[in-house]
Design a protein around this motif. Structure first.
Motif, PDB file in Angstrom:
ATOM      1  N   ILE A 218      55.607  79.442  85.055  1.00  0.00           N
ATOM      2  CA  ILE A 218      55.748  80.595  85.941  1.00  0.00           C
ATOM      3  C   ILE A 218      57.192  81.097  85.858  1.00  0.00           C
ATOM      4  O   ILE A 218      58.129  80.315  85.968  1.00  0.00           O
ATOM      5  CB  ILE A 218      55.396  80.228  87.396  1.00  0.00           C
ATOM      6  N   SER A 219      57.328  82.402  85.654  1.00  0.00           N
ATOM      7  CA  SER A 219      58.656  83.017  85.619  1.00  0.00           C
ATOM      8  C   SER A 219      58.710  84.128  86.652  1.00  0.00           C
ATOM      9  O   SER A 219      57.738  84.881  86.828  1.00  0.00           O
ATOM     10  CB  SER A 219      58.955  83.592  84.227  1.00  0.00           C
ATOM     11  N   PHE A 220      59.844  84.212  87.306  1.00  0.00           N
ATOM     12  CA  PHE A 220      60.049  85.268  88.292  1.00  0.00           C
ATOM     13  C   PHE A 220      61.424  85.863  88.072  1.00  0.00           C
ATOM     14  O   PHE A 220      62.432  85.149  88.043  1.00  0.00           O
ATOM     15  CB  PHE A 220      59.939  84.723  89.717  1.00  0.00           C
ATOM     16  N   ASP A 221      61.451  87.175  87.861  1.00  0.00           N
ATOM     17  CA  ASP A 221      62.699  87.910  87.676  1.00  0.00           C
ATOM     18  C   ASP A 221      62.776  89.010  88.728  1.00  0.00           C
ATOM     19  O   ASP A 221      61.771  89.665  89.018  1.00  0.00           O
ATOM     20  CB  ASP A 221      62.776  88.543  86.285  1.00  0.00           C
ATOM     21  N   ALA A 222      63.957  89.217  89.246  1.00  0.00           N
ATOM     22  CA  ALA A 222      64.125  90.264  90.258  1.00  0.00           C
ATOM     23  C   ALA A 222      65.563  90.764  90.231  1.00  0.00           C
ATOM     24  O   ALA A 222      66.484  90.023  89.883  1.00  0.00           O
ATOM     25  CB  ALA A 222      63.787  89.740  91.651  1.00  0.00           C
ATOM     26  N   TYR A 223      65.731  92.039  90.538  1.00  0.00           N
ATOM     27  CA  TYR A 223      67.074  92.573  90.756  1.00  0.00           C
ATOM     28  C   TYR A 223      66.994  93.727  91.745  1.00  0.00           C
ATOM     29  O   TYR A 223      65.949  94.341  91.934  1.00  0.00           O
ATOM     30  CB  TYR A 223      67.736  93.000  89.443  1.00  0.00           C
ATOM     31  N   THR A 224      68.087  93.982  92.372  1.00  0.00           N
ATOM     32  CA  THR A 224      68.194  95.111  93.278  1.00  0.00           C
ATOM     33  C   THR A 224      69.581  95.716  93.117  1.00  0.00           C
ATOM     34  O   THR A 224      70.529  95.017  92.723  1.00  0.00           O
ATOM     35  CB  THR A 224      67.956  94.686  94.739  1.00  0.00           C
ATOM     36  N   GLY A 918      76.716  86.445  84.182  1.00  0.00           N
ATOM     37  CA  GLY A 918      75.628  85.595  84.633  1.00  0.00           C
ATOM     38  C   GLY A 918      76.041  84.139  84.728  1.00  0.00           C
ATOM     39  O   GLY A 918      76.999  83.693  84.081  1.00  0.00           O
ATOM     40  N   TYR A 919      75.308  83.406  85.538  1.00  0.00           N
ATOM     41  CA  TYR A 919      75.569  81.967  85.698  1.00  0.00           C
ATOM     42  C   TYR A 919      74.233  81.243  85.792  1.00  0.00           C
ATOM     43  O   TYR A 919      73.378  81.587  86.627  1.00  0.00           O
ATOM     44  CB  TYR A 919      76.389  81.696  86.950  1.00  0.00           C
ATOM     45  N   THR A 920      74.044  80.261  84.937  1.00  0.00           N
ATOM     46  CA  THR A 920      72.832  79.450  84.943  1.00  0.00           C
ATOM     47  C   THR A 920      73.104  78.161  85.708  1.00  0.00           C
ATOM     48  O   THR A 920      74.022  77.403  85.357  1.00  0.00           O
ATOM     49  CB  THR A 920      72.382  79.122  83.505  1.00  0.00           C
ATOM     50  N   LEU A 921      72.320  77.908  86.724  1.00  0.00           N
ATOM     51  CA  LEU A 921      72.540  76.742  87.570  1.00  0.00           C
ATOM     52  C   LEU A 921      72.302  75.455  86.780  1.00  0.00           C
ATOM     53  O   LEU A 921      71.364  75.388  85.973  1.00  0.00           O
ATOM     54  CB  LEU A 921      71.601  76.759  88.780  1.00  0.00           C
ATOM     55  N   ARG A 933      68.926  81.506  86.623  1.00  0.00           N
ATOM     56  CA  ARG A 933      70.127  82.269  86.250  1.00  0.00           C
ATOM     57  C   ARG A 933      70.300  83.393  87.252  1.00  0.00           C
ATOM     58  O   ARG A 933      69.364  84.133  87.560  1.00  0.00           O
ATOM     59  CB  ARG A 933      69.989  82.841  84.839  1.00  0.00           C
ATOM     60  N   ILE A 934      71.514  83.528  87.776  1.00  0.00           N
ATOM     61  CA  ILE A 934      71.849  84.643  88.650  1.00  0.00           C
ATOM     62  C   ILE A 934      72.882  85.504  87.937  1.00  0.00           C
ATOM     63  O   ILE A 934      73.675  84.995  87.126  1.00  0.00           O
ATOM     64  CB  ILE A 934      72.382  84.162  90.020  1.00  0.00           C
ATOM     65  N   TYR A 935      72.860  86.799  88.210  1.00  0.00           N
ATOM     66  CA  TYR A 935      73.787  87.674  87.486  1.00  0.00           C
ATOM     67  C   TYR A 935      74.133  88.897  88.331  1.00  0.00           C
ATOM     68  O   TYR A 935      73.445  89.246  89.288  1.00  0.00           O
ATOM     69  CB  TYR A 935      73.192  88.106  86.147  1.00  0.00           C
ATOM     70  N   ALA A 936      75.229  89.517  87.940  1.00  0.00           N
ATOM     71  CA  ALA A 936      75.660  90.794  88.507  1.00  0.00           C
ATOM     72  C   ALA A 936      75.931  91.750  87.357  1.00  0.00           C
ATOM     73  O   ALA A 936      76.507  91.346  86.332  1.00  0.00           O
ATOM     74  CB  ALA A 936      76.906  90.625  89.368  1.00  0.00           C
ATOM     75  N   GLY A 978      70.881  90.151  90.313  1.00  0.00           N
ATOM     76  CA  GLY A 978      69.542  89.754  89.926  1.00  0.00           C
ATOM     77  C   GLY A 978      69.428  88.267  89.698  1.00  0.00           C
ATOM     78  O   GLY A 978      70.429  87.522  89.708  1.00  0.00           O
ATOM     79  N   ILE A 979      68.198  87.851  89.462  1.00  0.00           N
ATOM     80  CA  ILE A 979      67.910  86.440  89.236  1.00  0.00           C
ATOM     81  C   ILE A 979      66.795  86.322  88.212  1.00  0.00           C
ATOM     82  O   ILE A 979      65.849  87.124  88.206  1.00  0.00           O
ATOM     83  CB  ILE A 979      67.529  85.728  90.555  1.00  0.00           C
TER      84      ILE A 979
END
Length: 983
Positions: A218-224, A918-921, A933-936, A978-979
């Motif tokens: 399962i993959s979930f991607d989101a950004y705002t 981006g930064y991968t936990l 991974r979270i990013y700006a 985003g993530i």
């Protein structure tokens, strides 16, 4: 050789250097067929014995061998294979290894798209594929315009053909970017010819993600994020506007003998104004965008599936302009037997749009700042007393429209292995799109709001039965179905001779229809706006509709390639199309291409050269464009005067045929030569390509205007020749420093020269265009000049009264049409993209830039001044006055200006398209997830340009709005967080 020691179950994980699992990696015991594949966590297990050698491989990575010891757990880290020429690229009706590809193809991977927010997939190509000009649009839900290797048609469509999982379509607005696996751009005729009369403008092939064997992932991607205008135009404030307008009034009074001032009855504006309205601020807001994507992927050895759902929600910067899209996708692969497999693809799009007219940007530019949005009585402010500009806030308020779209695409593909090298493929595809368009107009309310002095009595004075409101509902439906049947032969003989061939047939049918209903005097209640039986029938337009003619296309196609030891390469393709769009006798067309390649580094004399790989290639081919202007076969007659005729010399009224068409009108054919080279250096760290091309459309359709003596109107014919020639080059460097620091950078460059090279008729009609809504035109098509060239008066100075001085080219003492000059085109000559990326520990950082040079842009807003419209602050600051003469800016004026190079500006710009951090936990933090991974991201944060308007990127047709800023949507800057997760 396999060990005789006792076997045991061993397990392991396969990852890349960043510890990202590699699902689907192959793990085989060397010398046997025993093996396994990793699941979506990169985990594998199999029976093996001590001293067995595991061969671990994954597409795009260097194969690694691991010797089995007494341990039962292994971690295998694969290095990315920097040899990009070994990658597999998607081409028409199949795939080919890039190492043996003899055509020009650019590719973008879906994994790269996922690293940043991309609203429309075509935007991802800007600056990343040489020779692909992407004119981006930031309007909600609107796709970018793509021109591949220059403009090859005058009046036809320049849009490329899109092929999504084998489905041929005209746009990819319905495509969820997160679903994309690869994008391939077919640029030269050798790559495009297999698509026949639809390939002239280039082909973009997209494959979407599919399931792989292993447990469900399962993959979930989101950004705002938020969006705002990148470059605001600084307008004159109230006091500056008053000064300028009063000076313009003085200038008009001094020239009262000018007939243009006959209606100038305005007086001077007082300096103590109550309002100072920033109209751009009043019609815009901080735009917002949110995007969510959920996907599930996995399967068994026999069934593999990929499902996704996506939601894109945009609030545009123009108030009330919103867009929402929901997508669903299902890709399922069935292995029915060792010989038979079945693949199913289905996607659904639901889109809701609240449109707003982009002319509001021009109205906001022009309206005087001394006009309030609302007056003291709460009514919309009006400037009816001194100019003809509307209130843009009022215009947006009274625009009540809704649009709904439902689009379905699906295909069913069967592959049957007849014998080992021969596979039969049959694919049936369908695309259907339904549109619903709702429009409600409060006609009386808009009339009253347009001027505080207006009354209902004024509205009904001339017609007591005049309608108060009007509503319309339009339903549209368009469908395409396709069926492709082909066989593919792929075999290597004696480990030296490889032959790959594809032969097949294709059929397509498409049709569109629409139906519109109208009502007037519909209630103002929003709940009743579109209940059409609640109003009155409009006898003038009770209903309308159209049932489009079925367009059919039947085709045969073939492609064959041969390579000898991956050294000497030959390829050819052919397609025969029969299209119902054209007249009998002109429906069948033959299109072909041939190409050759030579991998020089396979020769003995190159074994110790600096090149890792050097491949030379050349091609020639002919492709077509069926999306050209077509004229219906209609005999139009006209009645003339009376003439004495016959034995009694009786007067008879004459009749003549008033128009005609070309009997040979059909598709346009493009002939293209291409010479290219691909190479890698420094242990595959540096890779590059360079291409030289010449693309000519010798039968371009252009208008013909016969002399009046023929008594016939104009028509279109194949009398033009459009030429594009240019150079494309790209370089990419990828390397690492130590074990933790990876970096890469790439640059691509394109030069294109465009012109209408030849016209084969003395009756060629040099069409004009580029109208700017003030009676002036700005463009003309002429032999020897680029398409869409600006044709303007040349301002050579400012006289001692502050007036423009135009170049009197023919020295006749008058400024007339013969004094216009060609002054450049909206088409850029040079484009340049630069991409940079680094990865350190768990951090990643990327920067993408884009540069466009050599184009011109016409400031159509600035040229809109008729009487007392606002002006840019720079015009106010630099205007000519008696105390401060100017050599560049005229005196304040109130009249329609001539279309001149005063309003023509450079469209050159350099823009940072993307900055992403981006930064991968670490695994220790995200134990529940396999990856987080979270990013700006900052999109378009900075632009350097000479143009004084909103944006130098302005799409449109050559004789339309292309390169003219008028009613255009501004370029936006965006900031997102985003993530990306998987578990």
């Amino acid at each position: 050789m396999q060990s005789i020691w006792a076997q045991q179950i061993i397990k392991g994980t396969v990852t890349d250097v960043n510890k990202v699992p590699l699902p689907g990696a192959s793990v085989l015991i060397k010398g046997t067929t025993t093996g396994s594949q990793t699941d979506f966590d990169g985990v594998f297990s199999l029976q093996a014995s001590t001293n067995d050698v595991l061969v671990v491989s994954y597409l795009g990575y260097i194969t690694q061998e691991v010797t089995v010891t007494s341990s039962v757990n292994y971690t295998v880290i694969l290095q990315e294979d920097l040899n990009q020429l070994d990658e597999v690229v998607v081409v028409g009706y199949g795939t080919q290894k890039k190492a043996v590809l003899t055509s020009s193809v650019s590719s973008v991977k879906g994994a790269d798209l996922a690293k940043e927010p991309i609203l429309n997939a075509t935007q991802a190509l800007q600056g990343k594929a040489a020779g692909v000009q992407v004119i981006a649009s930031d309007a909600p839900g609107q796709a970018s315009t793509i021109i591949i290797r220059g403009l090859g048609t005058v009046g036809g469509s320049s849009d490329p053909l899109y092929v999504v999982d084998g489905i041929l379509t005209g746009n990819i607005n319905n495509l969820n970017t997160s679903d994309i696996q690869t994008m391939s751009v077919l640029k030269d005729a050798a790559a495009k010819a297999i698509y026949g009369n639809r390939g002239a403008n280039g082909v973009i092939i997209i494959t979407t993600k599919r399931g792989k064997e292993g447990k469900m992932q399962i993959s979930f991607d989101a950004y705002t994020g938020v969006r705002d205008v990148l470059s605001r135009v600084k307008m004159a404030n109230a006091s500056e506007y008053v000064i300028y307008s009063n000076e313009g009034r003085l200038r008009d009074l001094r020239r009262d003998d000018d007939p243009n001032n006959d209606n100038d009855t305005g007086s001077f504006f007082p300096t103590n104004q109550l309002y100072d309205t920033n109209w751009l601020d009043e019609i815009t807001r901080l735009g917002r965008v949110s995007n969510y994507n959920l996907s599930l992927s996995g399967g068994s050895e026999k069934i593999k599936a990929f499902f996704s759902a996506g939601l894109n929600d945009e609030e545009g910067i123009l108030k009330g302009n919103d867009f929402r899209r929901f997508t669903l996708r299902s890709n399922i692969d069935y292995e029915i037997s060792e010989k038979l497999s079945l693949s199913q693809t289905a996607s659904i799009q639901l889109a809701n749009v609240t449109p707003k007219i982009y002319g509001a940007f021009t109205t906001a530019y022009k309206q005087a700042p001394i006009v309030p949005v609302y007056d003291e009585q709460g009514r919309f402010g009006s400037a009816a007393a001194f100019n003809n500009v509307g209130n843009p806030v009022k215009d947006l308020f009274f625009q009540n429209e809704k649009q709904r779209f439902f689009k379905v695409q699906g295909s069913l593909k069967l592959d049957y292995k007849i014998i080992e090298p021969l596979t039969f493929t049959s694919q049936f595809s369908i695309e259907s799109e339904y549109g619903r368009f709702y429009s409600f107009t409060d006609i009386l309310g808009s009339f009253l709001a347009g001027n505080p002095a207006n009354t209902e009595a004024d509205y009904f004075r001339e017609n007591p039965d005049r309608e108060r409101t009007a509503a319309s509902v339009t339903h549209t439906n368009h469908y395409n179905w396709f069926i492709d049947n082909y066989v593919t032969f792929n075999k290597t003989f004696q480990e030296a001779h490889t032959i790959k061939a594809t032969f097949g047939a294709s059929a397509q049918e498409s049709r569109g229809e629409s139906l519109t209903g109208y009502r007037v005097n519909v209630p103002l209640d929003a709940n009743l706006n579109y209940i059409l039986n609640a109003g009155d029938v409009d006898d003038r337009q009770a209903a309308s509709g159209s049932l489009g003619v079925k367009d059919r296309l039947y085709s045969y196609f073939a492609r064959a390639s041969y390579d000898y030891k991956n050294k000497y390469l030959v390829s050819g393709s052919y397609r025969r199309d029969g299209s119902s769009k054209f007249q009998e006798g002109n429906r069948i067309g033959d299109f072909f291409a041939v190409s050759v390649g030579w991998v020089v580094t396979e020769e003995n004399f190159m074994k110790n050269s600096a090149f890792d790989i050097l491949k030379l290639r050349a091609s020639y081919g002919e492709v077509g464009n069926q999306n050209v202007p077509l004229q219906q076969i209609v005999q139009t007659t006209g009645s003339g005067g009376f003439y004495a005729f016959g034995p009694n010399q009786a007067l008879q009224q004459g009749t003549t045929i008033a128009s005609t068409i070309s009997p040979d009108l059909t598709w346009e054919t493009t002939e293209e030569y291409n010479i290219g080279a691909e190479f890698t250096l420094f242990d595959y760290k540096l890779s590059g390509e360079v291409d030289f091309y010449r693309k000519e459309t010798p039968d371009a359709i252009v208008p013909v205007a016969l002399p009046d003596v023929f008594g016939l109107g104009g028509f279109d014919d194949h009398i033009g020749s459009v030429l594009n020639k240019g150079v494309e080059a790209s370089l990419n460097w990828k390397d690492k420093i130590g074990e933790k620091f990876n970096y890469s950078f790439g640059v691509n460059f394109a030069y294109n020269e465009n012109e209408l090279a030849e016209v084969k008729s003395i009756f060629f009609n040099e069409s004009i265009g580029g109208g700017i809504n003030n009676g002036q035109y700005t463009k003309r098509v002429r032999e020897g000049y680029p398409l869409g060239s600006f044709y303007l008066y040349d301002v050579i100075g400012i006289d001692d009264k502050g007036e423009f001085v135009y170049d009197d080219v023919n020295n006749n003492g008058l400024i007339d049409e013969d004094d216009r000059k060609f002054m450049g085109s909206f088409l850029p000559k040079y484009t340049l993209g630069f991409n940079f990326g680094i990865e350190y520990n768990n951090f990643d950082f990327t920067v993408d830039t884009y540069t466009s040079l050599g184009a011109k842009v016409y400031n159509g807003k600035k040229a809109q001044r008729f009487s007392n419209e606002n002006i840019e602050q720079s015009v106010f600051n630099n205007r000519w006055t008696s105390g401060r003469p100017s050599n560049t800016t005229p005196i304040a004026f109130n009249e329609v200006p001539l279309s001149s190079d005063y309003y023509l500006e450079s469209a050159d710009f350099f823009r940072i398209n993307n900055i992403t951090l981006g930064y991968t936990l670490p695994d220790s933090i995200s134990s529940f997830f396999s990856s987080v991974r979270i990013y700006a991201t900052a999109k378009n944060p900075i632009i350097f340009k000479e143009f004084s308007g909103f944006t130098p990127e302005l799409p449109g047709s050559p004789l339309g709005n292309a390169g003219i800023e008028l009613d255009a949507y501004p370029t936006l800057k965006s900031f997102h967080i985003g993530i990306n997760t998987s578990f």
